[in-house]
Design a protein around this motif. Structure first.
Motif, PDB file in Angstrom:
ATOM      1  N   SER A   2      22.491-103.770  26.591  1.00  0.00           N
ATOM      2  CA  SER A   2      22.955-104.497  27.970  1.00  0.00           C
ATOM      3  C   SER A   2      24.362-105.238  27.518  1.00  0.00           C
ATOM      4  N   ASP A  48      22.459 -94.643  33.058  1.00  0.00           N
ATOM      5  CA  ASP A  48      22.978 -96.247  33.743  1.00  0.00           C
ATOM      6  C   ASP A  48      21.830 -96.819  34.083  1.00  0.00           C
ATOM      7  N   LYS A  50      21.013 -99.519  35.240  1.00  0.00           N
ATOM      8  CA  LYS A  50      21.013-100.330  36.818  1.00  0.00           C
ATOM      9  C   LYS A  50      20.489 -98.988  37.899  1.00  0.00           C
ATOM     10  N   LYS A  51      20.771 -97.731  37.509  1.00  0.00           N
ATOM     11  CA  LYS A  51      20.425 -96.780  38.424  1.00  0.00           C
ATOM     12  C   LYS A  51      18.874 -96.323  38.218  1.00  0.00           C
ATOM     13  N   HIS A  53      15.105 -96.785  38.749  1.00  0.00           N
ATOM     14  CA  HIS A  53      14.164 -97.741  39.281  1.00  0.00           C
ATOM     15  C   HIS A  53      12.854 -97.622  38.857  1.00  0.00           C
ATOM     16  N   SER A 102      22.073 -90.876  38.112  1.00  0.00           N
ATOM     17  CA  SER A 102      21.803 -91.958  37.213  1.00  0.00           C
ATOM     18  C   SER A 102      22.872 -91.793  36.034  1.00  0.00           C
ATOM     19  N   THR A 108      29.179 -99.103  34.671  1.00  0.00           N
ATOM     20  CA  THR A 108      28.061 -99.096  33.855  1.00  0.00           C
ATOM     21  C   THR A 108      28.344-100.281  32.931  1.00  0.00           C
ATOM     22  N   SER A 110      25.086-101.527  31.485  1.00  0.00           N
ATOM     23  CA  SER A 110      23.654-101.367  30.750  1.00  0.00           C
ATOM     24  C   SER A 110      23.174-100.175  30.790  1.00  0.00           C
TER      25      SER A 110
END
Length: 175
Positions: A2, A48, A50-51, A53, A102, A108, A110
């Motif tokens: 991160s 990535d 954050k992509k 879920h 993703s 990006t 994280s």
């Protein structure tokens, strides 16, 4: 990882080594995964974070699922296909190629790194069925030491942190 700097560049020595091995330098995240694969023999994939879920897991594809891979091909999946998926669906063909949804981008910050051992025959069948051969699939379908993933991921994380900033973050949920 991160707090990663998406504008960070691969060091020249890494770009040179990749080029000498017949690979095109692309970006720091991709170059690090390719470099470590060449160095240790273990394929890796960077998502990535954050992509992603929910929980990241390895599973068989469900009937009717589709995945657009990094080569911009929309692939219909069958229940024999092994995928890396989150709570919303497939993100990658396991051991073969990641998906566009993703992929690492210029924004990006994280990174979620995947280093895994897959059954060689499963990767080989899937690669042939999709007519999709990659550096990773060629190695995995011939067999990779199942003890390599922890060492390869640690090496990749160290390189990502050294050249792209950020810190090793173990708070992401995987299955």
């Amino acid at each position: 990882v991160s707090g990663w700097n998406p504008a960070a560049h691969s060091p020249l020595w890494m770009q040179t080594r990749l080029t000498l091995c017949g690979m095109r330098p692309i970006s720091l995240a991709v170059d690090v995964t390719n470099y470590v694969m060449l160095e240790l023999g273990q394929p890796l994939h960077a998502f990535d974070a954050k992509k992603v879920h929910g929980t990241l897991r390895v599973r068989r594809a469900a009937s009717g699922e589709k995945l657009e891979t990094l080569d911009h091909v929309k692939r219909p999946l069958i229940t024999e296909d092994l995928v890396i998926a989150d709570d919303q669906g497939p993100l990658a063909l396991a051991g073969t190629m990641g998906g566009l949804e993703s992929e690492i981008s210029d924004s990006t910050s994280s990174i979620l790194l995947e280093a895994a051992h897959f059954i060689p025959a499963a990767v080989g069948r899937m690669s042939r069925r999709h007519k999709l051969s990659s550096e990773a699939s060629r190695r995995l379908e011939r067999g990779v030491d199942h003890n390599l993933p922890p060492a390869a991921s640690a090496r990749a994380i160290a390189l990502l942190c050294e050249f792209g900033g950020g810190v090793h973050d173990t708070s992401i949920d995987v299955d």
